[in-house]
Design a protein around this motif. Sequence first.
Motif, PDB file in Angstrom:
ATOM      1  N   ARG A 105      36.193  41.433  36.932  1.00 23.10           N
ATOM      2  CA  ARG A 105      35.294  42.134  37.913  1.00 23.10           C
ATOM      3  C   ARG A 105      35.586  43.593  37.938  1.00 23.10           C
ATOM      4  NH1 ARG A 105      35.669  37.930  42.972  1.00 23.10           N
ATOM      5  NH2 ARG A 105      35.018  36.092  41.762  1.00 23.10           N
ATOM      6  N   GLU A 110      36.083  46.021  39.796  1.00 24.87           N
ATOM      7  CA  GLU A 110      36.584  46.210  41.280  1.00 24.87           C
ATOM      8  C   GLU A 110      36.476  47.692  41.362  1.00 24.87           C
ATOM      9  OE1 GLU A 110      37.221  43.917  43.486  1.00 24.87           O
ATOM     10  OE2 GLU A 110      37.770  42.216  42.553  1.00 24.87           O
ATOM     11  N   VAL A 158      49.349  42.564  41.334  1.00 23.91           N
ATOM     12  CA  VAL A 158      48.362  41.826  41.082  1.00 23.91           C
ATOM     13  C   VAL A 158      47.479  41.134  41.835  1.00 23.91           C
ATOM     14  CG1 VAL A 158      49.845  41.337  38.941  1.00 23.91           C
ATOM     15  CG2 VAL A 158      50.250  39.971  40.661  1.00 23.91           C
ATOM     16  N   PHE A 159      47.590  41.481  43.219  1.00 26.12           N
ATOM     17  CA  PHE A 159      46.490  40.992  44.154  1.00 26.12           C
ATOM     18  C   PHE A 159      45.248  41.086  43.892  1.00 26.12           C
ATOM     19  CE2 PHE A 159      44.171  41.192  47.743  1.00 26.12           C
ATOM     20  CZ  PHE A 159      44.452  40.049  48.478  1.00 26.12           C
ATOM     21  N   ARG A 160      44.827  42.357  43.393  1.00 25.50           N
ATOM     22  CA  ARG A 160      43.589  42.565  43.079  1.00 25.50           C
ATOM     23  C   ARG A 160      43.475  43.374  41.785  1.00 25.50           C
ATOM     24  NH1 ARG A 160      39.273  42.007  46.091  1.00 25.50           N
ATOM     25  NH2 ARG A 160      40.230  42.554  48.138  1.00 25.50           N
ATOM     26  N   THR A 161      42.960  42.881  40.547  1.00 31.20           N
ATOM     27  CA  THR A 161      42.988  43.571  39.339  1.00 31.20           C
ATOM     28  C   THR A 161      41.461  43.162  38.738  1.00 31.20           C
ATOM     29  OG1 THR A 161      43.975  41.350  38.291  1.00 31.20           O
ATOM     30  CG2 THR A 161      45.476  43.385  38.787  1.00 31.20           C
ATOM     31  N   PHE A 182      41.588  38.843  36.006  1.00 34.26           N
ATOM     32  CA  PHE A 182      42.465  37.916  36.501  1.00 34.26           C
ATOM     33  C   PHE A 182      42.279  36.539  36.093  1.00 34.26           C
ATOM     34  CE2 PHE A 182      39.239  36.747  39.498  1.00 34.26           C
ATOM     35  CZ  PHE A 182      38.331  37.873  39.458  1.00 34.26           C
ATOM     36  N   GLN A 201      41.391  32.508  37.382  1.00 31.35           N
ATOM     37  CA  GLN A 201      41.042  31.647  38.509  1.00 31.35           C
ATOM     38  C   GLN A 201      41.242  30.335  38.201  1.00 31.35           C
ATOM     39  OE1 GLN A 201      36.702  33.073  38.859  1.00 31.35           O
ATOM     40  NE2 GLN A 201      37.471  33.777  41.163  1.00 31.35           N
ATOM     41  N   GLU A 230      43.208  37.302  51.662  1.00 33.50           N
ATOM     42  CA  GLU A 230      42.809  35.883  50.980  1.00 33.50           C
ATOM     43  C   GLU A 230      43.705  35.496  49.729  1.00 33.50           C
ATOM     44  OE1 GLU A 230      38.536  35.899  50.213  1.00 33.50           O
ATOM     45  OE2 GLU A 230      39.081  34.525  48.482  1.00 33.50           O
ATOM     46  N   LEU A 231      43.988  34.277  49.955  1.00 35.61           N
ATOM     47  CA  LEU A 231      44.737  33.576  48.811  1.00 35.61           C
ATOM     48  C   LEU A 231      43.814  32.680  48.209  1.00 35.61           C
ATOM     49  CD1 LEU A 231      47.772  33.235  47.723  1.00 35.61           C
ATOM     50  CD2 LEU A 231      47.992  31.608  49.505  1.00 35.61           C
ATOM     51  N   GLU A 232      42.542  32.165  48.749  1.00 39.29           N
ATOM     52  CA  GLU A 232      41.740  31.043  48.118  1.00 39.29           C
ATOM     53  C   GLU A 232      40.753  31.078  49.171  1.00 39.29           C
ATOM     54  OE1 GLU A 232      43.669  27.572  46.822  1.00 39.29           O
ATOM     55  OE2 GLU A 232      41.566  26.393  46.932  1.00 39.29           O
ATOM     56  N   GLY A 233      39.615  30.968  48.715  1.00 34.51           N
ATOM     57  CA  GLY A 233      38.236  30.626  49.353  1.00 34.51           C
ATOM     58  C   GLY A 233      37.912  29.192  49.238  1.00 34.51           C
ATOM     59  N   ALA A 275      38.020  27.914  45.609  1.00 31.33           N
ATOM     60  CA  ALA A 275      38.201  28.849  44.597  1.00 31.33           C
ATOM     61  C   ALA A 275      39.509  29.699  44.503  1.00 31.33           C
ATOM     62  CB  ALA A 275      37.196  29.826  44.434  1.00 31.33           C
ATOM     63  N   ALA A 276      40.613  29.570  43.783  1.00 31.46           N
ATOM     64  CA  ALA A 276      41.968  30.103  44.117  1.00 31.46           C
ATOM     65  C   ALA A 276      42.164  31.264  42.827  1.00 31.46           C
ATOM     66  CB  ALA A 276      43.071  28.993  44.112  1.00 31.46           C
ATOM     67  N   GLY A 277      42.887  31.984  42.960  1.00 30.06           N
ATOM     68  CA  GLY A 277      43.450  33.170  41.987  1.00 30.06           C
ATOM     69  C   GLY A 277      44.840  32.640  41.577  1.00 30.06           C
ATOM     70  N   ARG A 297      47.205  35.683  42.023  1.00 28.66           N
ATOM     71  CA  ARG A 297      47.195  36.129  43.599  1.00 28.66           C
ATOM     72  C   ARG A 297      48.360  34.805  44.067  1.00 28.66           C
ATOM     73  NH1 ARG A 297      42.158  37.751  47.278  1.00 28.66           N
ATOM     74  NH2 ARG A 297      41.748  39.062  45.558  1.00 28.66           N
TER      75      ARG A 297
HETATM   76  P1  ATP Z   1      37.870  39.561  47.652  1.00 28.90           P
HETATM   77  O1  ATP Z   1      37.206  39.263  49.014  1.00 28.90           O
HETATM   78  O2  ATP Z   1      39.683  39.675  47.757  1.00 28.90           O
HETATM   79  O3  ATP Z   1      37.451  40.363  46.883  1.00 28.90           O
HETATM   80  P2  ATP Z   1      36.374  37.281  46.862  1.00 28.90           P
HETATM   81  O4  ATP Z   1      36.097  36.626  48.153  1.00 28.90           O
HETATM   82  O5  ATP Z   1      35.522  38.005  46.322  1.00 28.90           O
HETATM   83  O6  ATP Z   1      38.036  37.936  47.019  1.00 28.90           O
HETATM   84  P3  ATP Z   1      36.239  34.726  45.534  1.00 28.90           P
HETATM   85  O7  ATP Z   1      35.153  35.300  44.657  1.00 28.90           O
HETATM   86  O8  ATP Z   1      36.164  33.690  46.486  1.00 28.90           O
HETATM   87  O9  ATP Z   1      37.078  36.208  45.830  1.00 28.90           O
HETATM   88  O10 ATP Z   1      37.112  34.424  44.230  1.00 28.90           O
HETATM   89  C1  ATP Z   1      38.413  33.320  44.569  1.00 28.90           C
HETATM   90  C2  ATP Z   1      39.708  33.911  44.310  1.00 28.90           C
HETATM   91  O11 ATP Z   1      39.780  34.368  43.274  1.00 28.90           O
HETATM   92  C3  ATP Z   1      40.153  34.689  45.459  1.00 28.90           C
HETATM   93  O12 ATP Z   1      40.592  34.038  46.500  1.00 28.90           O
HETATM   94  C4  ATP Z   1      41.329  35.321  44.838  1.00 28.90           C
HETATM   95  O13 ATP Z   1      42.408  34.566  44.798  1.00 28.90           O
HETATM   96  C5  ATP Z   1      40.838  35.352  43.254  1.00 28.90           C
HETATM   97  N1  ATP Z   1      40.353  36.953  43.020  1.00 28.90           N
HETATM   98  C6  ATP Z   1      39.274  37.301  43.231  1.00 28.90           C
HETATM   99  N2  ATP Z   1      39.055  38.381  42.814  1.00 28.90           N
HETATM  100  C7  ATP Z   1      40.379  38.849  42.400  1.00 28.90           C
HETATM  101  C8  ATP Z   1      40.668  40.276  41.557  1.00 28.90           C
HETATM  102  N3  ATP Z   1      40.130  41.026  41.415  1.00 28.90           N
HETATM  103  N4  ATP Z   1      42.132  40.239  41.469  1.00 28.90           N
HETATM  104  C9  ATP Z   1      42.790  38.926  41.342  1.00 28.90           C
HETATM  105  N5  ATP Z   1      42.678  37.623  42.135  1.00 28.90           N
HETATM  106  C10 ATP Z   1      41.034  37.686  42.256  1.00 28.90           C
END
Ligand code: ATP
Length: 446
Positions: A181, A183, A190-193, A196, A198, A265-268, A307-309, A312
């Motif tokens: 993505r 972003e 590595v929280f948001r890269t 990544f 999934q 967020e860790l997982e949705g 959906a988990a990362g 993350r």
């Molecule tokens: P955020 O709100 O943090 O951008 P999201 O709601 O768009 O996340 P999802 O599309 O539900 O995220 O993706 C599922 C999982 O994938 C997230 O919970 C996270 O663990 C992981 N994830 C999503 N985007 C990233 C990212 N840019 N870097 C690392 N992990 C990610």
Amino acid sequence: MASDTVTMDKIVALTKRRGFIFPTGEIYGGLGSTYDFAHYGVLLKTNVKNAWWQAMLQERDDIVALDSAILQHPKTWEASGHLAGFTDPLVQCLGECKRRFRADHLDEGQTTCPVCGGELSEPRDFNLMFETTMGPVKDAGATVYLRPETAQGIFVNFKNVLQTSRKKPPFGIAQVGKSFRNEITPGNFVFRTREFEQMEMEFFVPPDEAPRWYDYWKQARFDWYVELGLRPDHLRLREHDPDELSHYSSGTADIEYLFPIGWSELEGIANRGTFDLTQHSQHSGEKLEYFDQQTKERYIPAVIEPAAGADRATLAFLVDAYDEEEVNGETRTVLKLHPRLAPVKAAVLPLVRKDGQPEVGREIVDLLRRHMQVEYDEGGSIGKRYRRQDEIGTPYCVTVDHQTLEDRTVTVRDRDTLAQERVAIDALPGHLAGRLAAPWRSPKLG
Ligand code: ATP
């Protein structure tokens, strides 16, 4: 709540110092917010992914695995809505700093730059998908996208899997792999890269069972993190407000972890209804439905998606495990990781590099390596070697000393309690396997 000494800076420093995670292209000055996993990081993240696979595949019989391509047919992204709608609202500072922000991350109605106070541009939609070209000719027909989630590769394979797996709803398809993505504001290590990994699972159910399975998966996924040692008081399940929901979702909850940057967020987990299969049916002309032989009913299954990362989650396990404590007047840094996740399960350390101790040490390594990831280390003082193993989270240090040469016993040092126990070499594989499999809870819980 346990007092926490951990900060993101300390995690960044430790993972660099001990060889878990390096900034990408560091010799060229780094490529912003992109990271390479080093030896211990690979072992740790692999253990996280394996624990996920174990929960999804080995421990049940209603989920099958898939590994779809990163480059999917471009129509996939038309049908899924990503081409038109996978956007974040981008605003740019028109003043001094020219920084970019996600409008939804700023205060509502904010018109000035939070960094330099300059005026902000109007928000414009920015598509997060990375574009590339397939084949030698760069024309419109050759544009493909790096997948921004693994889920769509599952939906487009629904029919193939249904025909070959002999499963019927409720059943799931699980996948682990890279997503990309672009972003606007990556960050926090590595929280948001932008690249990544999934771990996603699409669970197909009769539509009237969707609410029940949605509740089931929220609980199951929450429990998975607790079983792997995350402190329950640092985890919470947050149900989305109706105005936060995506257009296709009739329910979404986030499992959030209390990172040093706050609850995030860790997982949705989402109840996606029949949206995805309906869309792909319409765009492809293929019927993506299930025919129940018994009831003679034909229906499009609803989908529940956890959906988990992987990156993350790995970061959360590192943060939760990190501790500093006083031992004999000295501060030791230690990763109190769940033994299942620890990169190395046991380190074999001869007390001195003579008197036959290294030879016995290597013999023990050969004995253990058939059962677990082990490491041999004979360099430096024993205290320094223990500290190194503590910092990479090794649960057990096996020390060879002068007594070993007399009676073939060694000491086993416990990372968390520092207690030492003498064990016969021959009994060591069974002894360690038993301790590694025993129930474990974070010592930080007291
Ligand atoms: P955020 O709100 O943090 O951008 P999201 O709601 O768009 O996340 P999802 O599309 O539900 O995220 O993706 C599922 C999982 O994938 C997230 O919970 C996270 O663990 C992981 N994830 C999503 N985007 C990233 C990212 N840019 N870097 C690392 N992990 C990610």
